[in-house]
Design an enzyme around this catalytic site. Structure first.
Site, PDB file in Angstrom:
ATOM      1  CB  CYS A  16      -1.081   0.093   1.189  1.00 39.85           C
ATOM      2  SG  CYS A  16      -1.506  -1.692   1.873  1.00 39.85           S
ATOM      3  NE  ARG A  41       4.382   2.317  -1.126  1.00 40.67           N
ATOM      4  CZ  ARG A  41       5.733   1.929  -0.282  1.00 40.67           C
ATOM      5  NH1 ARG A  41       6.177   2.430  -1.186  1.00 40.67           N
ATOM      6  NH2 ARG A  41       5.937   1.407   0.295  1.00 40.67           N
ATOM      7  CD1 TRP A  91      -1.712  -5.928  -4.054  1.00 42.41           C
ATOM      8  CD2 TRP A  91      -0.907  -6.596  -2.032  1.00 42.41           C
ATOM      9  NE1 TRP A  91      -0.830  -7.165  -4.899  1.00 42.41           N
ATOM     10  CE2 TRP A  91      -0.575  -7.212  -3.108  1.00 42.41           C
ATOM     11  CE3 TRP A  91      -1.041  -7.121  -1.088  1.00 42.41           C
ATOM     12  CZ2 TRP A  91      -0.576  -9.049  -3.027  1.00 42.41           C
ATOM     13  CZ3 TRP A  91      -0.167  -8.433  -0.565  1.00 42.41           C
ATOM     14  CH2 TRP A  91       0.415  -8.993  -1.606  1.00 42.41           C
ATOM     15  CG  ASN A 117       1.226   2.010   3.382  1.00 37.59           C
ATOM     16  OD1 ASN A 117       0.457   1.592   3.384  1.00 37.59           O
ATOM     17  ND2 ASN A 117       2.990   3.057   3.196  1.00 37.59           N
ATOM     18  N   GLY A 118       1.160  -1.966   6.279  1.00 41.07           N
ATOM     19  CA  GLY A 118       1.439  -2.556   6.874  1.00 41.07           C
ATOM     20  C   GLY A 118       0.720  -4.061   7.555  1.00 41.07           C
ATOM     21  CD  GLU A 501      12.361 -10.932 -16.082  1.00 45.71           C
ATOM     22  OE1 GLU A 501      11.893 -12.144 -15.722  1.00 45.71           O
ATOM     23  OE2 GLU A 501      11.644 -10.476 -16.729  1.00 45.71           O
ATOM     24  CE  LYS A 505       9.205  -9.292 -16.670  1.00 46.29           C
ATOM     25  NZ  LYS A 505       9.668  -9.135 -16.074  1.00 46.29           N
ATOM     26  CD  GLU A 508       5.851  -9.989 -13.911  1.00 48.08           C
ATOM     27  OE1 GLU A 508       6.591  -9.633 -14.256  1.00 48.08           O
ATOM     28  OE2 GLU A 508       4.954  -9.926 -12.688  1.00 48.08           O
ATOM     29  CG  HIS A 524      15.930 -35.445 -17.303  1.00 47.01           C
ATOM     30  ND1 HIS A 524      16.537 -36.605 -16.748  1.00 47.01           N
ATOM     31  CD2 HIS A 524      17.244 -34.404 -17.667  1.00 47.01           C
ATOM     32  CE1 HIS A 524      17.687 -36.661 -16.948  1.00 47.01           C
ATOM     33  NE2 HIS A 524      17.866 -36.016 -17.720  1.00 47.01           N
ATOM     34  CE  LYS A 623       8.526  -1.393 -11.520  1.00 43.25           C
ATOM     35  NZ  LYS A 623       8.444  -2.530 -12.544  1.00 43.25           N
TER      36      LYS A 623
HETATM   37  O1  M6R Z   1      11.634  -4.148  -6.476  1.00 43.98           O
HETATM   38  P1  M6R Z   1      12.679  -6.038  -6.712  1.00 43.98           P
HETATM   39  O2  M6R Z   1      13.424  -6.053  -7.711  1.00 43.98           O
HETATM   40  O3  M6R Z   1      12.808  -6.360  -5.534  1.00 43.98           O
HETATM   41  O4  M6R Z   1      11.101  -7.112  -6.788  1.00 43.98           O
HETATM   42  C1  M6R Z   1      10.896  -8.261  -6.880  1.00 43.98           C
HETATM   43  C2  M6R Z   1       9.964  -8.507  -7.781  1.00 43.98           C
HETATM   44  O5  M6R Z   1       8.783  -8.826  -6.315  1.00 43.98           O
HETATM   45  C3  M6R Z   1       9.823  -8.263  -8.920  1.00 43.98           C
HETATM   46  O6  M6R Z   1      11.191  -8.159  -9.661  1.00 43.98           O
HETATM   47  C4  M6R Z   1       8.608  -9.327  -9.864  1.00 43.98           C
HETATM   48  O7  M6R Z   1       9.051 -10.647  -9.995  1.00 43.98           O
HETATM   49  C5  M6R Z   1       8.194  -8.593 -11.296  1.00 43.98           C
HETATM   50  N1  M6R Z   1       6.714  -8.117 -11.573  1.00 43.98           N
HETATM   51  C6  M6R Z   1       8.580  -8.713 -12.715  1.00 43.98           C
HETATM   52  O8  M6R Z   1       8.204  -8.042 -13.607  1.00 43.98           O
END
Ligand code: M6R
Length: 628
Positions: A16, A41, A91, A117-118, A501, A505, A508, A524, A623
């Protein structure tokens, strides 16, 4: 015993964003603007509380911030005279993401409001106690408990600052809060523990926020609160105290930030814009660091001299998500170029076992945001064990950066899209600079190889641009495969992390079940899944494992999988094996992950866009992942 050690260090649970203002200006736009900048956030719900003619009014709405903006819009004239308020973007952690659970929350009589927040860990016990005292709860959140608790203390001491101080002594967990009370006009009280909070200072006005972008349009002067400090703000005063009521001198800093532009610059989504920023990010990062092929890399940020480097017996890298994938490539090149053994581990795993990092270990924390809870904890644990802490982050002002002995700011600029693209690129470039810098100091790499790599790095921006210029083909391929439910990405060696990666992408932002495998592992187990409903994308960079991936791809094709290649080879054989081929410019095998990821980012983007997904704000994500 080990878990106990961890709790002593302090757990961090924050999602948040919060914002607050007290001054002479009309507050509503300041709050909504601030929340817009904090939308990374969370975006489950949003709300504001403002003081209108000394009465507190709340506006809350579930869903995106835009819903709150729509709710407030018709009231703007009426609210114009209000000059104090607090706001929140959520969030969800405790309680569903609906309007009732949206912040701000209030006490039973509605006079005290709070944004938070928290997570309040002991909220259940407190809730029961407060209910027995007659408090009426309206939401399922832990935050509401805090509203009632502070109100109860206020009833006893008749002083808002003291009430906040006494209430926060009774809670466990993490918090950053802003509180207002109808009977205490023109006053905001804020405090924090294990969650970021800063106070922006203007002319007869103060701002409070979880992060700089929320206030940077208004002021560049700020105070970062330390844990358990409590600040009381009125338009004309800021009073800072500790948890024993002792007055403290605020440490005023100038924020090294420009106003944050959230413009898409003509692109449909931030993600596409950020993908396109990558060539210039590479250029900027290399500039001043690689001056010429035959000159040493300048990486003054790294405070490791030859003696310290010689004493290192290993490197431990901790990270999450996309940063973890950058770290995997970091491991590969650090081991190869520097001859030091490197472990990479997801921070969330690292912090729950007995680790052996010590003063002979270099611990590297990698994080775009610098606020990822697990990575912060991992870094703090290792620091306690005497390790040199090197942080690679896009946020040199973050909580994690503050733990660093050496800090490499990756300077990718603010990344708005939840899916990390340009920050990954910047992390990769930083790892190459770091590995070559250490190798140079140690003399562990042949000078011809070193020169070739430096030269290769400098040529990368043009190659990245070339890929972006040919994105039409990737867009067409995306359309063709957008309706598949599953996807497999395979690679070997360095590019195994690229496969992971690329799959992340796609997962997500399109919610397609995409998985990355080392190509040699297919037989395997995973090969059992392959048939004509399963596209397999093989990352085939020329070099040591090229022929091996070719054979693995043949095996997949023999099971009727739909084959796509991502390659820098013009090998004719590929035309028979693969239905679609994405060709990228030729590049040294070691540097190939840097440009191989770009077509995969574009592929994920175009598939999600074709499917009509919310590309920049995918469901269930935020994020900054600041909860465990
Ligand atoms: O801010 P950070 O790089 O520590 O965040 C780590 C992950 O939460 C972040 O990379 C997440 O996997 C992204 N949404 C990937 O696109």
């Amino acid at each position: 015993m080990f878990l106990k050690a961890r709790i002593l260090i302090g757990e961090i649970y924050i999602m948040c964003g919060i914002v607050g203002y007290v001054g002479k200006k009309s507050v509503v736009d300041i709050l909504l603007n601030g929340l817009t900048k904090l939308e990374y956030r969370g975006y489950d719900s949003a709300g504001i509380a403002v003081s209108v003619d000394n009465k507190i009014e709340m506006y809350k709405e579930e869903g995106k911030l835009q819903n709150l903006k729509n709710l407030v819009e018709p009231k703007k004239d009426y609210l114009k005279s209000s000059t104090m308020g607090i706001g929140h973007i959520r969030w969800a952690t405790h309680g569903a993401p609906n309007t009732i659970n949206a912040h701000p929350h209030s006490c039973t009589c509605g006079k005290l409001v709070i944004v938070h927040n928290g997570i309040i860990e002991n909220f259940k016990e407190l809730r029961e106690e407060l209910k027995n005292d007659g408090c009426v709860f309206r939401s399922e959140t832990d935050t509401e408990t805090l509203a009632h608790l502070i109100a109860r203390e206020y009833g006893k001491v008749n002083n808002l600052t003291d009430a906040v101080r006494l209430a926060t002594k009774q809670i466990n967990g993490a918090y950053a809060i802003c509180v207002m009370h109808q009977d205490v006009p023109n006053t905001i009280v804020a405090t924090k523990r294990n969650a970021p909070l800063l106070v922006g200072i203007g002319q007869n006005e103060y701002y409070v926020a979880s992060d700089v972008p929320a206030i940077i349009d208004y002021t560049k002067t700020a105070v970062y609160l330390d844990d358990n400090q409590i600040v009381t703000l009125t338009p004309d005063s800021m009073k800072l105290i500790n948890s024993f009521s002792v007055e403290l001198q605020p440490h005023i800093e100038t924020l090294p930030w420009e106003s944050v532009s959230l413009s898409k610059m003509g692109f449909k989504h931030f993600m596409l814009k950020e993908i396109h920023e990558q060539p210039s990010i590479i250029r900027n990062l290399l500039s001043g660091k690689i001056i010429a092929d035959n000159q040493p890399i300048k990486l003054d940020e790294v405070k490791l001299d030859l003696d310290t480097i010689k004493k290192l017996d290993r490197i431990q890298i901790v990270a999450c998500g996309t940063s973890l994938h950058a770290a995997m490539i970091g491991k590969y090149i650090l081991e190869d170029f520097c001859g030091i053994s490197v472990d990479v581990e997801p921070s969330s795993e690292f912090i729950y076992r007995k680790t052996t990092t010590n003063d002979k270990t270099l611990v590297i924390g990698v994080s775009q945001s610098g606020e990822t809870a697990d990575t912060i904890t991992a870094v703090k644990q290792s620091k306690k064990q005497g390790s040199h802490i090197l942080i690679i982050t896009n946020r040199p002002d973050s909580t994690m950066a503050r733990e660093a002995n050496s800090l490499i700011p990756v300077n990718a600029g603010i990344e708005v899209s939840v899916a990390a693209t340009k920050s990954y690129m910047a992390q990769l470039i930083s790892f190459y600079l770091l590995a070559l810098h250490i190798a140079e100091i140690k003399g562990s790499i042949e000078s011809a190889k070193l020169m070739a790599l430096k030269h290769g790095l400098i040529t990368l921006p043009e190659k990245a641009e070339e890929i972006l210029d040919h994105k039409k083909l990737i867009q067409e391929i995306a359309k063709k495969y957008a309706n598949f439910k599953n996807f497999v990405f395979v690679a070997r060696g360095l590019n195994y992390a690229t496969a992971l990666e690329g799959a992340l992408k796609l997962k997500e932002i399109s919610y397609i079940n995409a998985t990355g495998y080392p190509a040699g592992e297919l037989k395997h187990g995973p090969i059992a899944m392959l048939d004509e409903s399963m596209p397999v994308l093989s990352i085939m960079m020329k070099g040591m494992v090229y022929d091996k991936i070719l054979s693995n791809s043949e095996e997949a094709k023999a099971r009727d999988a739909r084959m796509i290649a991502l390659t820098n080879s013009d090998d004719e054989k590929l035309n028979d094996l693969f239905e679609d081929i994405i060709r990228i410019p030729d590049v040294d095998e070691y540097l190939s992950p840097i440009i191989a990821i770009i077509p995969l980012q574009l592929l994920a983007y175009y598939i999600a866009e074709f499917l009509g997904k919310d590309v920049d704000q995918p469901r269930n994500l935020a994020k900054s992942v600041t909860v465990e």
